[in-house]
Design a protein around this motif. Sequence first.
Motif, PDB file in Angstrom:
ATOM      1  N   VAL A   1       3.389 -14.375  -1.802  1.00  0.00           N
ATOM      2  CA  VAL A   1       2.670 -14.675  -3.043  1.00  0.00           C
ATOM      3  C   VAL A   1       1.541 -13.670  -3.267  1.00  0.00           C
ATOM      4  O   VAL A   1       1.361 -13.155  -4.378  1.00  0.00           O
ATOM      5  CB  VAL A   1       2.141 -16.124  -3.020  1.00  0.00           C
ATOM      6  N   SER A   2       0.794 -13.360  -2.228  1.00  0.00           N
ATOM      7  CA  SER A   2      -0.287 -12.376  -2.361  1.00  0.00           C
ATOM      8  C   SER A   2       0.264 -11.005  -2.752  1.00  0.00           C
ATOM      9  O   SER A   2      -0.326 -10.290  -3.578  1.00  0.00           O
ATOM     10  CB  SER A   2      -1.070 -12.270  -1.054  1.00  0.00           C
ATOM     11  N   ALA A   3       1.409 -10.629  -2.167  1.00  0.00           N
ATOM     12  CA  ALA A   3       2.015  -9.338  -2.497  1.00  0.00           C
ATOM     13  C   ALA A   3       2.484  -9.309  -3.939  1.00  0.00           C
ATOM     14  O   ALA A   3       2.311  -8.300  -4.639  1.00  0.00           O
ATOM     15  CB  ALA A   3       3.174  -9.050  -1.548  1.00  0.00           C
ATOM     16  N   ILE A   4       3.093 -10.387  -4.408  1.00  0.00           N
ATOM     17  CA  ILE A   4       3.541 -10.456  -5.803  1.00  0.00           C
ATOM     18  C   ILE A   4       2.353 -10.286  -6.743  1.00  0.00           C
ATOM     19  O   ILE A   4       2.426  -9.542  -7.741  1.00  0.00           O
ATOM     20  CB  ILE A   4       4.260 -11.787  -6.063  1.00  0.00           C
ATOM     21  N   GLN A   5       1.257 -10.943  -6.439  1.00  0.00           N
ATOM     22  CA  GLN A   5       0.066 -10.833  -7.285  1.00  0.00           C
ATOM     23  C   GLN A   5      -0.467  -9.405  -7.307  1.00  0.00           C
ATOM     24  O   GLN A   5      -0.940  -8.923  -8.352  1.00  0.00           O
ATOM     25  CB  GLN A   5      -1.005 -11.801  -6.781  1.00  0.00           C
ATOM     26  N   ALA A   6      -0.371  -8.707  -6.183  1.00  0.00           N
ATOM     27  CA  ALA A   6      -0.845  -7.315  -6.127  1.00  0.00           C
ATOM     28  C   ALA A   6       0.112  -6.364  -6.848  1.00  0.00           C
ATOM     29  O   ALA A   6      -0.322  -5.389  -7.472  1.00  0.00           O
ATOM     30  CB  ALA A   6      -1.014  -6.887  -4.675  1.00  0.00           C
ATOM     31  N   LEU A   7       1.402  -6.634  -6.783  1.00  0.00           N
ATOM     32  CA  LEU A   7       2.400  -5.743  -7.378  1.00  0.00           C
ATOM     33  C   LEU A   7       2.525  -5.936  -8.886  1.00  0.00           C
ATOM     34  O   LEU A   7       2.753  -4.985  -9.627  1.00  0.00           O
ATOM     35  CB  LEU A   7       3.754  -5.959  -6.707  1.00  0.00           C
ATOM     36  N   GLY A   8       2.438  -7.165  -9.342  1.00  0.00           N
ATOM     37  CA  GLY A   8       2.456  -7.453 -10.770  1.00  0.00           C
ATOM     38  C   GLY A   8       3.635  -6.854 -11.503  1.00  0.00           C
ATOM     39  O   GLY A   8       4.796  -7.054 -11.139  1.00  0.00           O
TER      40      GLY A   8
ATOM     41  N   VAL B   1       8.545 -18.290  -6.666  1.00  0.00           N
ATOM     42  CA  VAL B   1       9.069 -18.264  -8.032  1.00  0.00           C
ATOM     43  C   VAL B   1       7.935 -18.433  -9.045  1.00  0.00           C
ATOM     44  O   VAL B   1       7.891 -17.750 -10.073  1.00  0.00           O
ATOM     45  CB  VAL B   1      10.152 -19.348  -8.214  1.00  0.00           C
ATOM     46  N   ARG B   2       7.016 -19.333  -8.773  1.00  0.00           N
ATOM     47  CA  ARG B   2       5.848 -19.489  -9.649  1.00  0.00           C
ATOM     48  C   ARG B   2       5.068 -18.186  -9.771  1.00  0.00           C
ATOM     49  O   ARG B   2       4.641 -17.790 -10.856  1.00  0.00           O
ATOM     50  CB  ARG B   2       4.940 -20.584  -9.099  1.00  0.00           C
ATOM     51  N   ALA B   3       4.860 -17.524  -8.629  1.00  0.00           N
ATOM     52  CA  ALA B   3       4.096 -16.273  -8.633  1.00  0.00           C
ATOM     53  C   ALA B   3       4.825 -15.187  -9.410  1.00  0.00           C
ATOM     54  O   ALA B   3       4.200 -14.394 -10.141  1.00  0.00           O
ATOM     55  CB  ALA B   3       3.828 -15.819  -7.195  1.00  0.00           C
ATOM     56  N   LEU B   4       6.162 -15.118  -9.274  1.00  0.00           N
ATOM     57  CA  LEU B   4       6.925 -14.138 -10.044  1.00  0.00           C
ATOM     58  C   LEU B   4       6.766 -14.392 -11.534  1.00  0.00           C
ATOM     59  O   LEU B   4       6.570 -13.442 -12.321  1.00  0.00           O
ATOM     60  CB  LEU B   4       8.401 -14.201  -9.642  1.00  0.00           C
ATOM     61  N   ARG B   5       6.855 -15.640 -11.955  1.00  0.00           N
ATOM     62  CA  ARG B   5       6.666 -15.969 -13.374  1.00  0.00           C
ATOM     63  C   ARG B   5       5.280 -15.553 -13.844  1.00  0.00           C
ATOM     64  O   ARG B   5       5.117 -14.964 -14.916  1.00  0.00           O
ATOM     65  CB  ARG B   5       6.863 -17.465 -13.600  1.00  0.00           C
TER      66      ARG B   5
ATOM     67  N   VAL C   1       8.526   5.177 -13.296  1.00  0.00           N
ATOM     68  CA  VAL C   1       9.975   4.997 -13.173  1.00  0.00           C
ATOM     69  C   VAL C   1      10.302   4.310 -11.851  1.00  0.00           C
ATOM     70  O   VAL C   1      11.342   3.667 -11.709  1.00  0.00           O
ATOM     71  CB  VAL C   1      10.715   6.351 -13.298  1.00  0.00           C
ATOM     72  N   VAL C   2       9.383   4.402 -10.896  1.00  0.00           N
ATOM     73  CA  VAL C   2       9.547   3.771  -9.591  1.00  0.00           C
ATOM     74  C   VAL C   2       8.822   2.430  -9.580  1.00  0.00           C
ATOM     75  O   VAL C   2       7.618   2.356  -9.832  1.00  0.00           O
ATOM     76  CB  VAL C   2       8.999   4.666  -8.462  1.00  0.00           C
ATOM     77  N   GLY C   3       9.589   1.371  -9.315  1.00  0.00           N
ATOM     78  CA  GLY C   3       9.027   0.043  -9.121  1.00  0.00           C
ATOM     79  C   GLY C   3       9.526  -0.526  -7.813  1.00  0.00           C
ATOM     80  O   GLY C   3      10.034   0.199  -6.945  1.00  0.00           O
ATOM     81  N   VAL C   4       9.405  -1.845  -7.673  1.00  0.00           N
ATOM     82  CA  VAL C   4       9.752  -2.509  -6.425  1.00  0.00           C
ATOM     83  C   VAL C   4      10.986  -3.379  -6.597  1.00  0.00           C
ATOM     84  O   VAL C   4      11.143  -4.059  -7.610  1.00  0.00           O
ATOM     85  CB  VAL C   4       8.572  -3.382  -5.947  1.00  0.00           C
ATOM     86  N   ASN C   5      11.880  -3.323  -5.603  1.00  0.00           N
ATOM     87  CA  ASN C   5      12.825  -4.402  -5.389  1.00  0.00           C
ATOM     88  C   ASN C   5      12.153  -5.319  -4.375  1.00  0.00           C
ATOM     89  O   ASN C   5      12.117  -5.025  -3.180  1.00  0.00           O
ATOM     90  CB  ASN C   5      14.157  -3.890  -4.841  1.00  0.00           C
ATOM     91  N   PHE C   6      11.580  -6.414  -4.869  1.00  0.00           N
ATOM     92  CA  PHE C   6      10.754  -7.257  -4.003  1.00  0.00           C
ATOM     93  C   PHE C   6      11.631  -8.158  -3.153  1.00  0.00           C
ATOM     94  O   PHE C   6      12.372  -9.002  -3.667  1.00  0.00           O
ATOM     95  CB  PHE C   6       9.780  -8.101  -4.830  1.00  0.00           C
ATOM     96  N   ASP C   7      11.549  -7.969  -1.843  1.00  0.00           N
ATOM     97  CA  ASP C   7      12.309  -8.763  -0.878  1.00  0.00           C
ATOM     98  C   ASP C   7      11.315  -9.413   0.074  1.00  0.00           C
ATOM     99  O   ASP C   7      10.764  -8.748   0.952  1.00  0.00           O
ATOM    100  CB  ASP C   7      13.290  -7.872  -0.122  1.00  0.00           C
TER     101      ASP C   7
ATOM    102  N   GLU D   1       0.821  -1.207   0.000  1.00  0.00           N
ATOM    103  CA  GLU D   1       0.000   0.000   0.000  1.00  0.00           C
ATOM    104  C   GLU D   1       0.862   1.267   0.000  1.00  0.00           C
ATOM    105  O   GLU D   1       0.610   2.203  -0.771  1.00  0.00           O
ATOM    106  CB  GLU D   1      -0.936  -0.001   1.213  1.00  0.00           C
ATOM    107  N   SER D   2       1.873   1.304   0.855  1.00  0.00           N
ATOM    108  CA  SER D   2       2.713   2.509   0.908  1.00  0.00           C
ATOM    109  C   SER D   2       3.546   2.655  -0.364  1.00  0.00           C
ATOM    110  O   SER D   2       3.843   3.775  -0.790  1.00  0.00           O
ATOM    111  CB  SER D   2       3.611   2.482   2.155  1.00  0.00           C
ATOM    112  N   PHE D   3       3.913   1.525  -1.001  1.00  0.00           N
ATOM    113  CA  PHE D   3       4.608   1.625  -2.288  1.00  0.00           C
ATOM    114  C   PHE D   3       3.717   2.286  -3.330  1.00  0.00           C
ATOM    115  O   PHE D   3       4.166   3.180  -4.063  1.00  0.00           O
ATOM    116  CB  PHE D   3       5.038   0.244  -2.796  1.00  0.00           C
ATOM    117  N   PHE D   4       2.474   1.857  -3.420  1.00  0.00           N
ATOM    118  CA  PHE D   4       1.598   2.433  -4.440  1.00  0.00           C
ATOM    119  C   PHE D   4       1.315   3.902  -4.179  1.00  0.00           C
ATOM    120  O   PHE D   4       1.096   4.676  -5.122  1.00  0.00           O
ATOM    121  CB  PHE D   4       0.296   1.628  -4.553  1.00  0.00           C
ATOM    122  N   ARG D   5       1.355   4.313  -2.934  1.00  0.00           N
ATOM    123  CA  ARG D   5       1.203   5.755  -2.663  1.00  0.00           C
ATOM    124  C   ARG D   5       2.361   6.523  -3.286  1.00  0.00           C
ATOM    125  O   ARG D   5       2.162   7.585  -3.887  1.00  0.00           O
ATOM    126  CB  ARG D   5       1.140   6.013  -1.153  1.00  0.00           C
TER     127      ARG D   5
END
Length: 314
Positions: free
Chosen positions: A207-214, A268-272, A189-195, A177-181
Amino acid sequence: MKIGLNTDGFGAFGLDECLDKVAALGLSCVEFGVGGWSSAPHLKVEALLTSASERDRLLGKLRDRALEISALNCSGNQLHPGRIGPEDTDLAYKTLELAKLLGVRRVVMMSGLPGAPGDSHPNWITSSWPLEAMEILEWQWSERVIPWWKRFASKAETDGIRLCVEQHGRQVVYNTESFFRLRDAVGPVVGVNFDPSHLIWMGGDPVSAIQALGECIYHVHGKDSRIEPASKVNGLLDPKHVIPVHSRYWNFVSLGHGSSVRAWLDIVRALRAAGYDDVISIENEDYSMAAEDAVATSAATLRFCIQQSTEEAA
């Protein structure tokens, strides 16, 4: 997908030995810390900015080992109200310049964390109470966070560099949520380094976060967290130092030593599925085992998960 290493994980070794170990593990990418919270054990920004021969020497070392740079990492607190803020801001802009000179198209960093009005130290707001907390949070975003990031993102966009913000507890951007703000205010130009490790210790589901971030995922860290038994009594907020590990409520660990290998396969599946088919950069902060063993364990876990998910997709 490719496997890389944030070379801070091999910070005890010189550059050549570090790269030799990365190549021997069969990894294909490196992510260099250049300052801020990194001691920058392998790159010196000023020398590389001013010397084409130093840049050529570095790129030659990588080429000789069939390695590439996935990102430069300048994580620090450019929004700190004290002297750290200007210093880390200067580093962030220099990192953009160095990335451009090296042909690197991603810079990993954190959002930063301001203080409250008049404070000399950062202030992480995690609750709507007491009532002044929400006033502080809104002031942080409107007066410090968004103005800084609009200027910086404009420069990065001009330079053709993607900014990969790591959602880290104790930063103003710490979850989806705070990332999307931030992204809504600044642009793509701003994306996520997903950790996943930070989300895990805060009680979220990777997995839920990956699906939301896309498609907003621009870079990924391979790091895990283990929730320790003491958390059942004390919860997950833990101000103790990362060492000794036995006294903490949660710890960063190598992959598979916190979440199961099956859980990492699901990640890894969710990232793909989200369209991410790029590097997973191992960030080793497992203080319960030797660095070489921890990195090798994480690499083996990722290699299995990537191979399995590739076969499933075929």
